[in-house]
Design a protein around this motif. Structure first.
Motif: not given
Length: 178
Positions: A111-121, A160-163
């Motif tokens: 298992e590997i944690p993966v990050n995601f930054d949407a920047k915008q909705m 969204t960018g705030s997730d």
């Protein structure tokens, strides 16, 4: 640095007798011919091939990718570079306060944690290209609880960018773990 040698090829570094480009190193080529080409032979490539997964996140502004490599070098990687287009969502691995676009793990990590930054909705898709004997690559969305085998289908979601950026976990089973 790469230097042009007498044969019209390149020499990689003045002190590199084997002329081997090490993993993670690279060089720029200035092509001045009308129809330039660059080629390299297989003779200098290493025999060991590690398994890897390329995760590709796509949104309206473009796509970004993360390469997870299983070559036994636990927690070694290459930093995530900033995209020129600030609207492109980013997918990466976070470790000790740093963000990585390429990250290496021991082949037994499941298992590997993966990050995601949407920047915008927007609406996004994550898909995977696996290089190796993986029987499954499961993307777990911690926000929705949805689990998707990326070897069989893409995962579509809204963000969204705030997730929270630590939204995903990747679980995989490769040939060595079965």
């Amino acid at each position: 640095f790469a230097y042009v040698n007498e044969e019209g090829g390149y020499s990689y570094g003045k002190d590199n007798e084997d002329n081997i480009i090490k993993v993670g190193d690279g060089f720029f080529v200035l092509a001045t011919a009308e129809e330039p080409s660059l080629s390299y032979g297989d003779t200098k490539r290493g025999d060991a091939k590690s398994e890897s997964i390329n995760l590709i996140a796509t949104g309206d502004a473009g796509n970004d990718n993360l390469i997870i490599s299983f070559d036994g070098a636990e927690d070694k990687g290459f930093n995530k570079l900033e995209n020129f287009n600030k609207g492109i969502a980013e997918i990466y691995v976070a470790n000790n306060g740093s963000r990585y676009a390429i990250m290496s793990y021991d082949e037994n990590v499941a298992e590997i944690p993966v990050n995601f930054d949407a920047k915008q909705m927007g609406n996004y898709t994550i898909n995977a290209i696996a290089n190796g004997k993986f029987s499954s690559v499961i993307l777990v969305d911690r926000f929705t609880g949805v689990e998707t085998n990326l070897l069989l289908e893409d995962y579509n979601f809204t963000a969204t960018g705030s997730d929270n950026h630590d939204r995903f976990i990747v679980k995989m089973v490769n040939g060595q773990q079965t």
